[in-house]
Design a protein around this motif. Sequence first.
Motif, PDB file in Angstrom:
ATOM      1  N   ALA A 109       0.841  -1.203   0.000  1.00  0.00           N
ATOM      2  CA  ALA A 109       0.000   0.000   0.000  1.00  0.00           C
ATOM      3  C   ALA A 109       0.878   1.255   0.000  1.00  0.00           C
ATOM      4  O   ALA A 109       0.598   2.217  -0.717  1.00  0.00           O
ATOM      5  CB  ALA A 109      -0.938  -0.003   1.200  1.00  0.00           C
ATOM      6  N   ARG A 110       1.936   1.226   0.780  1.00  0.00           N
ATOM      7  CA  ARG A 110       2.869   2.363   0.823  1.00  0.00           C
ATOM      8  C   ARG A 110       3.648   2.481  -0.495  1.00  0.00           C
ATOM      9  O   ARG A 110       3.755   3.552  -1.081  1.00  0.00           O
ATOM     10  CB  ARG A 110       3.839   2.219   1.987  1.00  0.00           C
ATOM     11  CG  ARG A 110       3.228   2.524   3.322  1.00  0.00           C
ATOM     12  CD  ARG A 110       4.288   2.634   4.435  1.00  0.00           C
ATOM     13  NE  ARG A 110       3.635   2.924   5.692  1.00  0.00           N
ATOM     14  CZ  ARG A 110       3.339   2.020   6.618  1.00  0.00           C
ATOM     15  NH1 ARG A 110       3.680   0.751   6.442  1.00  0.00           N
ATOM     16  NH2 ARG A 110       2.735   2.375   7.732  1.00  0.00           N
ATOM     17  N   ALA A 111       4.191   1.365  -0.948  1.00  0.00           N
ATOM     18  CA  ALA A 111       5.035   1.364  -2.142  1.00  0.00           C
ATOM     19  C   ALA A 111       4.264   1.764  -3.398  1.00  0.00           C
ATOM     20  O   ALA A 111       4.829   2.416  -4.290  1.00  0.00           O
ATOM     21  CB  ALA A 111       5.664  -0.020  -2.335  1.00  0.00           C
ATOM     22  N   LYS A 112       3.009   1.397  -3.467  1.00  0.00           N
ATOM     23  CA  LYS A 112       2.179   1.691  -4.648  1.00  0.00           C
ATOM     24  C   LYS A 112       1.387   2.985  -4.478  1.00  0.00           C
ATOM     25  O   LYS A 112       0.587   3.335  -5.336  1.00  0.00           O
ATOM     26  CB  LYS A 112       1.217   0.532  -4.928  1.00  0.00           C
ATOM     27  CG  LYS A 112       1.905  -0.787  -5.202  1.00  0.00           C
ATOM     28  CD  LYS A 112       2.731  -0.725  -6.459  1.00  0.00           C
ATOM     29  CE  LYS A 112       3.429  -2.049  -6.725  1.00  0.00           C
ATOM     30  NZ  LYS A 112       4.276  -1.981  -7.907  1.00  0.00           N
ATOM     31  N   SER A 113       1.570   3.668  -3.354  1.00  0.00           N
ATOM     32  CA  SER A 113       0.822   4.902  -3.043  1.00  0.00           C
ATOM     33  C   SER A 113      -0.682   4.673  -3.156  1.00  0.00           C
ATOM     34  O   SER A 113      -1.415   5.466  -3.749  1.00  0.00           O
ATOM     35  CB  SER A 113       1.255   6.049  -3.964  1.00  0.00           C
ATOM     36  OG  SER A 113       2.627   6.325  -3.792  1.00  0.00           O
ATOM     37  N   ALA A 114      -1.136   3.571  -2.573  1.00  0.00           N
ATOM     38  CA  ALA A 114      -2.561   3.226  -2.616  1.00  0.00           C
ATOM     39  C   ALA A 114      -3.378   4.234  -1.815  1.00  0.00           C
ATOM     40  O   ALA A 114      -2.984   4.648  -0.729  1.00  0.00           O
ATOM     41  CB  ALA A 114      -2.785   1.817  -2.069  1.00  0.00           C
ATOM     42  N   ASP A 115      -4.497   4.616  -2.387  1.00  0.00           N
ATOM     43  CA  ASP A 115      -5.438   5.493  -1.700  1.00  0.00           C
ATOM     44  C   ASP A 115      -6.432   4.685  -0.881  1.00  0.00           C
ATOM     45  O   ASP A 115      -7.062   5.209   0.036  1.00  0.00           O
ATOM     46  CB  ASP A 115      -6.207   6.345  -2.716  1.00  0.00           C
ATOM     47  CG  ASP A 115      -5.263   7.199  -3.537  1.00  0.00           C
ATOM     48  OD1 ASP A 115      -4.569   8.038  -2.940  1.00  0.00           O
ATOM     49  OD2 ASP A 115      -5.227   7.016  -4.769  1.00  0.00           O
ATOM     50  N   MET A 116      -6.573   3.406  -1.246  1.00  0.00           N
ATOM     51  CA  MET A 116      -7.534   2.547  -0.569  1.00  0.00           C
ATOM     52  C   MET A 116      -7.122   1.086  -0.723  1.00  0.00           C
ATOM     53  O   MET A 116      -6.610   0.679  -1.764  1.00  0.00           O
ATOM     54  CB  MET A 116      -8.923   2.749  -1.175  1.00  0.00           C
ATOM     55  CG  MET A 116     -10.014   1.940  -0.516  1.00  0.00           C
ATOM     56  SD  MET A 116     -11.639   2.312  -1.234  1.00  0.00           S
ATOM     57  CE  MET A 116     -11.884   3.955  -0.578  1.00  0.00           C
ATOM     58  N   ILE A 117      -7.374   0.326   0.329  1.00  0.00           N
ATOM     59  CA  ILE A 117      -7.213  -1.129   0.294  1.00  0.00           C
ATOM     60  C   ILE A 117      -8.617  -1.710   0.398  1.00  0.00           C
ATOM     61  O   ILE A 117      -9.383  -1.326   1.284  1.00  0.00           O
ATOM     62  CB  ILE A 117      -6.353  -1.636   1.469  1.00  0.00           C
ATOM     63  CG1 ILE A 117      -4.947  -1.036   1.427  1.00  0.00           C
ATOM     64  CG2 ILE A 117      -6.288  -3.175   1.461  1.00  0.00           C
ATOM     65  CD1 ILE A 117      -4.121  -1.296   2.675  1.00  0.00           C
ATOM     66  N   VAL A 118      -8.958  -2.626  -0.505  1.00  0.00           N
ATOM     67  CA  VAL A 118     -10.242  -3.315  -0.449  1.00  0.00           C
ATOM     68  C   VAL A 118      -9.931  -4.790  -0.259  1.00  0.00           C
ATOM     69  O   VAL A 118      -9.354  -5.432  -1.132  1.00  0.00           O
ATOM     70  CB  VAL A 118     -11.080  -3.089  -1.727  1.00  0.00           C
ATOM     71  CG1 VAL A 118     -12.387  -3.859  -1.651  1.00  0.00           C
ATOM     72  CG2 VAL A 118     -11.344  -1.599  -1.940  1.00  0.00           C
ATOM     73  N   ILE A 119     -10.304  -5.314   0.912  1.00  0.00           N
ATOM     74  CA  ILE A 119      -9.908  -6.669   1.305  1.00  0.00           C
ATOM     75  C   ILE A 119     -11.108  -7.443   1.842  1.00  0.00           C
ATOM     76  O   ILE A 119     -12.018  -6.858   2.425  1.00  0.00           O
ATOM     77  CB  ILE A 119      -8.766  -6.591   2.359  1.00  0.00           C
ATOM     78  CG1 ILE A 119      -8.163  -7.956   2.663  1.00  0.00           C
ATOM     79  CG2 ILE A 119      -9.221  -5.873   3.615  1.00  0.00           C
ATOM     80  CD1 ILE A 119      -6.872  -7.881   3.489  1.00  0.00           C
ATOM     81  N   GLY A 120     -11.111  -8.744   1.642  1.00  0.00           N
ATOM     82  CA  GLY A 120     -12.156  -9.598   2.196  1.00  0.00           C
ATOM     83  C   GLY A 120     -11.974  -9.771   3.693  1.00  0.00           C
ATOM     84  O   GLY A 120     -10.851  -9.716   4.204  1.00  0.00           O
TER      85      GLY A 120
END
Length: 151
Positions: A109-120
Amino acid sequence: MDVNVILHPTDGSESAKKALDFACDLANQGRAKLVLMHAQRHVGSHLVPKDLEHFEKIEHQHITEADMMAQASREILRIAEGQAIDKGVQDIETVNEIGDPASLIVYAARAKSADMIVIGSRGLGDLQGLLLGSVSHKVAHAAPCSCVIIR
C-alpha cells in the motif's frame, strides 16, 4: 475523496471475490488503477511431494512443493485479473509476494501509493485468523490509507 490507486489483496476465497467485485466497481467509477496482490505465506519445500515421486520418474518432470505453491499463487492472480478485465477495469497491475500477508499488504500500500485497500473479511486461513487475528484486521490497523473490509 479522490481514489487513484486501489490495492486488492486476494487469496482466491469467496470473501476475496466479493471484495474484488467492490474494488472493480470503485476502480471503474473513478478510473483508478487496480493493484491485485497475492501474498504467499510460505515458499514451500524444494522436495518433490511423495504423491508426485512416481510422476517424476515416469515423465521426467521435477515438480517441487515450492513450484506447486508458486503456480497456485500465479493462478490466483491470473483469475482475479481476468475477473477485473471482464468487469471493465482498464488499468491493472499484479503483485506476487512471499511472506507475512498483513505486513506485505501494508508495505505494498505504501510502495504503490494506494489510496484505498479493499480486502475480504475472512480468507482461506479461518482457524489461524480466529486464533491470531485475521489478516484484514491487522491490515486495517496498520494501513497507511483507507481500508474497506468486505464481508
